[in-house]
Design a protein around this motif. Structure first.
Motif, PDB file in Angstrom:
ATOM      1  N   ASP A  85       0.806  -1.220   0.000  1.00  0.00           N
ATOM      2  CA  ASP A  85       0.000   0.000   0.000  1.00  0.00           C
ATOM      3  C   ASP A  85       0.842   1.275   0.000  1.00  0.00           C
ATOM      4  O   ASP A  85       0.411   2.294  -0.540  1.00  0.00           O
ATOM      5  N   MET A  86       2.002   1.198   0.615  1.00  0.00           N
ATOM      6  CA  MET A  86       2.837   2.402   0.671  1.00  0.00           C
ATOM      7  C   MET A  86       4.308   2.028   0.780  1.00  0.00           C
ATOM      8  O   MET A  86       4.655   0.995   1.365  1.00  0.00           O
ATOM      9  N   VAL A  87       5.133   2.865   0.179  1.00  0.00           N
ATOM     10  CA  VAL A  87       6.579   2.655   0.189  1.00  0.00           C
ATOM     11  C   VAL A  87       7.252   3.925   0.692  1.00  0.00           C
ATOM     12  O   VAL A  87       7.058   5.011   0.117  1.00  0.00           O
ATOM     13  N   PHE A  88       8.016   3.790   1.761  1.00  0.00           N
ATOM     14  CA  PHE A  88       8.768   4.901   2.334  1.00  0.00           C
ATOM     15  C   PHE A  88      10.237   4.733   1.949  1.00  0.00           C
ATOM     16  O   PHE A  88      10.914   3.828   2.437  1.00  0.00           O
ATOM     17  N   CYS A  89      10.722   5.604   1.062  1.00  0.00           N
ATOM     18  CA  CYS A  89      12.114   5.534   0.589  1.00  0.00           C
ATOM     19  C   CYS A  89      12.967   6.401   1.513  1.00  0.00           C
ATOM     20  O   CYS A  89      13.203   7.586   1.243  1.00  0.00           O
ATOM     21  N   VAL A  90      13.445   5.818   2.592  1.00  0.00           N
ATOM     22  CA  VAL A  90      14.104   6.595   3.646  1.00  0.00           C
ATOM     23  C   VAL A  90      15.621   6.455   3.626  1.00  0.00           C
ATOM     24  O   VAL A  90      16.333   7.338   4.096  1.00  0.00           O
ATOM     25  N   ALA A  91      16.150   5.380   3.097  1.00  0.00           N
ATOM     26  CA  ALA A  91      17.595   5.139   3.134  1.00  0.00           C
ATOM     27  C   ALA A  91      18.355   6.340   2.583  1.00  0.00           C
ATOM     28  O   ALA A  91      18.042   6.847   1.500  1.00  0.00           O
ATOM     29  N   LYS A 123      10.554   2.544  -8.526  1.00  0.00           N
ATOM     30  CA  LYS A 123      10.227   1.861  -9.791  1.00  0.00           C
ATOM     31  C   LYS A 123       9.882   0.394  -9.563  1.00  0.00           C
ATOM     32  O   LYS A 123       8.936  -0.138 -10.154  1.00  0.00           O
ATOM     33  N   THR A 124      10.618  -0.253  -8.691  1.00  0.00           N
ATOM     34  CA  THR A 124      10.394  -1.675  -8.435  1.00  0.00           C
ATOM     35  C   THR A 124       9.022  -1.932  -7.817  1.00  0.00           C
ATOM     36  O   THR A 124       8.316  -2.882  -8.198  1.00  0.00           O
ATOM     37  N   PHE A 125       8.629  -1.085  -6.871  1.00  0.00           N
ATOM     38  CA  PHE A 125       7.364  -1.311  -6.155  1.00  0.00           C
ATOM     39  C   PHE A 125       6.159  -0.644  -6.823  1.00  0.00           C
ATOM     40  O   PHE A 125       5.024  -0.895  -6.413  1.00  0.00           O
ATOM     41  N   LEU A 126       6.394   0.185  -7.839  1.00  0.00           N
ATOM     42  CA  LEU A 126       5.296   0.938  -8.445  1.00  0.00           C
ATOM     43  C   LEU A 126       4.162   0.046  -8.980  1.00  0.00           C
ATOM     44  O   LEU A 126       2.980   0.365  -8.749  1.00  0.00           O
ATOM     45  N   HIS A 136       0.874   4.642  -2.314  1.00  0.00           N
ATOM     46  CA  HIS A 136       1.530   5.893  -1.914  1.00  0.00           C
ATOM     47  C   HIS A 136       3.041   5.701  -1.922  1.00  0.00           C
ATOM     48  O   HIS A 136       3.562   4.773  -1.292  1.00  0.00           O
ATOM     49  N   VAL A 137       3.742   6.571  -2.642  1.00  0.00           N
ATOM     50  CA  VAL A 137       5.203   6.628  -2.621  1.00  0.00           C
ATOM     51  C   VAL A 137       5.603   7.816  -1.750  1.00  0.00           C
ATOM     52  O   VAL A 137       5.136   8.936  -1.972  1.00  0.00           O
ATOM     53  N   VAL A 138       6.460   7.563  -0.768  1.00  0.00           N
ATOM     54  CA  VAL A 138       6.952   8.629   0.107  1.00  0.00           C
ATOM     55  C   VAL A 138       8.464   8.709  -0.047  1.00  0.00           C
ATOM     56  O   VAL A 138       9.184   7.756   0.258  1.00  0.00           O
ATOM     57  N   THR A 139       8.950   9.825  -0.568  1.00  0.00           N
ATOM     58  CA  THR A 139      10.388  10.041  -0.733  1.00  0.00           C
ATOM     59  C   THR A 139      10.870  11.021   0.325  1.00  0.00           C
ATOM     60  O   THR A 139      10.090  11.807   0.860  1.00  0.00           O
ATOM     61  N   VAL A 140      12.153  10.974   0.604  1.00  0.00           N
ATOM     62  CA  VAL A 140      12.730  11.875   1.609  1.00  0.00           C
ATOM     63  C   VAL A 140      13.815  12.716   0.956  1.00  0.00           C
ATOM     64  O   VAL A 140      14.874  12.203   0.592  1.00  0.00           O
TER      65      VAL A 140
END
Length: 270
Positions: A85-91, A123-126, A136-140
């Motif tokens: 449902d959602m991906v948090f790109c935090v690394a 891109k992988t999880f889209l 939901h894509v969450v970028t930092v």
């Protein structure tokens, strides 16, 4: 029912800092979690903290710059939960020092983790996010994603790029009618180990830089930052500013344009 209950959230960089704080906060809310980090022991500790709240957790050791590893992680997440449902790109990582004194390898490292790691993950999880019907894509990014400063050329370049990537991806999702929101987060000073774990150019006093960051810059606790982020994500905001310092920086740039750089130099020379 809590907005996050029973959803599946993927979090990179979950071994410490904001990534760990997001995981623990979501665990309390009943979210199912797929946690990854390059540090296996650190992400395992995050998982233990989440499991105390009864959360269902999948952990993985993933280098976000390794596309094949991210693809394998995505497959494992899909097999475990059946949806995302959602991906948090935090690394993320940081490098401090003047460009002339920096190694090419340090610059490459920051760009590969902070930018290409986000690209690889998003891109992988889209496809899974699109198929969820409301992903939901969450970028930092960072306050340094719109407000630059000397000695952070690599970090600013990567975070400016994350901002542009996020805005473009958001437009693509809307243009194509996909039910995926994109939120870009702009933290100011948050207490995380990023500076202690960072790289430094030749001639930099790493101990002094780290001490200054910990005592004068990083004023917000990571748990508070996570709460602000999750509120913004629930509201499906395009931008989330974490801390008054980030919001003030945004206002200054909008008000002063490129003239803000003279202000930065004036402060730096004092």
């Amino acid at each position: 029912m809590d907005y996050y209950a029973h959803r599946v959230a993927v979090i990179t960089g979950a071994g410490s800092g904001i990534g760990r704080a997001l995981a623990v906060n979501l665990a309390r809310r009943g979210t199912r979690l797929a946690l990854s980090d390059q540090n296996a022991e650190a992400v395992a500790e995050t998982a233990r903290r989440c499991q105390r709240f009864g959360a269902r957790v999948l952990t993985d050791t993933v280098d976000v710059t390794d596309r094949q590893a991210v693809l394998r992680h995505s497959a494992a997440v899909h097999e475990e939960f059946g949806r995302v449902d959602m991906v948090f790109c935090v690394a993320g990582v940081i490098h401090t020092g003047r460009l002339i004194n920096s190694e090419f390898s340090d610059f490459d490292h920051v760009l590969n983790v902070n930018l290409l790691g986000v690209v690889n993950t998003a891109k992988t999880f889209l496809p899974l996010l699109i198929s969820s019907g409301g992903g939901h894509v969450v970028t930092v990014s960072s306050a340094f994603g719109f407000f630059s400063a000397p000695c952070y050329t690599a970090y600013s370049a990567s975070k400016f790029a994350v901002r542009g990537f996020s805005e473009s991806l958001r437009q693509e999702m809307r243009l194509d009618g996909h039910p995926v929101s994109v939120t870009c987060v702009y933290p100011g000073g948050v207490r995380t180990p990023i500076m202690r774990n960072g790289r430094f150019a030749k001639g930099e006093d790493s101990a002094a830089v780290t001490k200054r960051f910990d005592t004068k810059v990083a004023r917000m606790d990571a748990s508070r930052a996570a709460a602000i982020i999750l509120l913004g994500v629930r509201r499906r905001q395009a931008q989330v500013f974490v801390g008054a310092d980030a919001k003030i920086a945004w206002i200054l740039v909008r008000a002063l344009g490129s003239a803000y750089q003279r202000l930065v130099l004036w402060v730096g020379r004092r």
